[in-house]
Design an enzyme around this catalytic site. Sequence first.
Site, PDB file in Angstrom:
ATOM      1  N   TRP A 143       0.850  -1.194   0.000  1.00 17.71           N
ATOM      2  CA  TRP A 143       0.000   0.000   0.000  1.00 17.71           C
ATOM      3  C   TRP A 143       0.885   1.244   0.000  1.00 17.71           C
ATOM      4  O   TRP A 143       1.869   1.317   0.746  1.00 17.71           O
ATOM      5  CB  TRP A 143      -0.898  -0.040   1.232  1.00 17.71           C
ATOM      6  CG  TRP A 143      -1.858   1.104   1.346  1.00 17.71           C
ATOM      7  CD1 TRP A 143      -2.654   1.619   0.376  1.00 17.71           C
ATOM      8  CD2 TRP A 143      -2.132   1.862   2.538  1.00 17.71           C
ATOM      9  NE1 TRP A 143      -3.410   2.662   0.877  1.00 17.71           N
ATOM     10  CE2 TRP A 143      -3.103   2.836   2.202  1.00 17.71           C
ATOM     11  CE3 TRP A 143      -1.649   1.828   3.853  1.00 17.71           C
ATOM     12  CZ2 TRP A 143      -3.599   3.743   3.124  1.00 17.71           C
ATOM     13  CZ3 TRP A 143      -2.142   2.725   4.771  1.00 17.71           C
ATOM     14  CH2 TRP A 143      -3.110   3.677   4.416  1.00 17.71           C
ATOM     15  N   ASP A 160      -0.794  -5.653   9.245  1.00 17.30           N
ATOM     16  CA  ASP A 160      -1.787  -4.664   8.844  1.00 17.30           C
ATOM     17  C   ASP A 160      -3.021  -5.451   8.392  1.00 17.30           C
ATOM     18  O   ASP A 160      -2.974  -6.159   7.377  1.00 17.30           O
ATOM     19  CB  ASP A 160      -1.249  -3.791   7.703  1.00 17.30           C
ATOM     20  CG  ASP A 160      -2.208  -2.656   7.338  1.00 17.30           C
ATOM     21  OD1 ASP A 160      -3.280  -2.550   7.964  1.00 17.30           O
ATOM     22  OD2 ASP A 160      -1.868  -1.883   6.415  1.00 17.30           O
ATOM     23  N   LYS A 177     -13.526  -0.777   5.757  1.00 12.56           N
ATOM     24  CA  LYS A 177     -14.059  -1.645   4.712  1.00 12.56           C
ATOM     25  C   LYS A 177     -15.103  -2.614   5.256  1.00 12.56           C
ATOM     26  O   LYS A 177     -16.186  -2.746   4.695  1.00 12.56           O
ATOM     27  CB  LYS A 177     -12.915  -2.440   4.060  1.00 12.56           C
ATOM     28  CG  LYS A 177     -11.752  -1.601   3.532  1.00 12.56           C
ATOM     29  CD  LYS A 177     -12.153  -0.686   2.411  1.00 12.56           C
ATOM     30  CE  LYS A 177     -10.949  -0.094   1.695  1.00 12.56           C
ATOM     31  NZ  LYS A 177     -10.087   0.732   2.542  1.00 12.56           N
TER      32      LYS A 177
END
Length: 425
Positions: free
Chosen positions: A152, A234, A270
């Site tokens: 990311w 993560d 999300k």
Amino acid sequence: MLAASFTRRSAGVGAGVLRSLSTWSAVPAGPPDAILGVTEAFKADKDPRKINLGVGAYRDDQGKPYVLDCVKKAESILEASKPDKEYLPITGHAEFTKNAVKLAYGADSTPLKAGISSTQSISGTGALRIGAAFLARHYPHSKVVYLPSPSWGNHVPIFRDSGFEVRNYTYFDPTTLGLNFEGLKADLLTKAPENSVVLLHACAHNPTGVDPTPEQWAEISDICKERKLFPFFDMAYQGFASGSTSRDAFAVRHFVSQGHQIALCQSFAKNMGLYGERVGAFSLVTADPEEKARVDSQLKIIIRPMYSNPPVHGARIANTILANEDLYTQWEGEVKGMADRIITMREKLHNILTHDLKTPGDWGHIKSQIGMFSFTGLKKAQTVALADKAHVYMTADGRISMAGLNASNIAYFAESVDGAVKGTL
């Protein structure tokens, strides 16, 4: 007379001179954000067929933002309780962090009894920033972090700005559009010095959508133990990747069961659709309650000058869902529904490209990748052609958000990709 003279002198000073006198005249322009640029180009496009596949947010089958029903119910419960607007403690909503940790580590996790230090964070980004700052200050062995290549985009500046030297380990294989597991193992075994920090995407790797298998995760755990590497997880997509919160937490729970003292970042953007509420958590496995108390105190010292304390509303929503058995069950069904819709889009896209259009190339990776994003394998020139000629927008590396596809646009998207690959757009 003096005023008139001053006015005449001011009028004669050009804009360039004024700029040169500004305190900020030497500040360089930063590079544009790649995803923001995609969105701006999409908004400016007037063609009714346009598709935006750059945004990392879920959309329903009509292409609209989706607010979960369990979130609406939680908000109704909160509204009826007439909550105040007082500050939260520095580490946030204690009941929320307790339930967030339970969701990630599992209700039967041994560290839940021995000690897990946790704090609410400003979504996953805030959790990463807190964790990187804590390790930079207190991890005694290394100030080097290894990120998967690619990772990311925010991972690099977060760790770099926290004082880490950022390096990469092999992850994605552009030839197979899958995991280069042998390269990954070789880098962690020989390239990364002992005691280095290793960032791991717990599930739904962003941006590739490529995850290790459970067996591969077990090997990675063994390598980290052998090389004394510190696992920094993560986890932004728990439940959203496979549709199962337990399956998506496998890597985290396996590492902990093998004795790793992990760091973990969680986001509820999300999986609960709480994007703008900025709800997250950061946690560290500690040895015992006394060590937990010391780590807690240092997390507070890091957070206090950073933002004092986190926002309350989103944490209350998330906790109401996690703490209420009926809402929790409904949430699990809704997050599975979101995951299943994306999986269905993957299958449809694969079938249209492979069987209907017979698009050149192997498109199996569309189905084997998981989560919101897919690395399509499209080249930069092809993505430019798709934007210019077909009004289909994605990042230049060919990453698409599968959530941007739906029953109304998937055939047009597949036909456009087919044209870009064949050079017939």
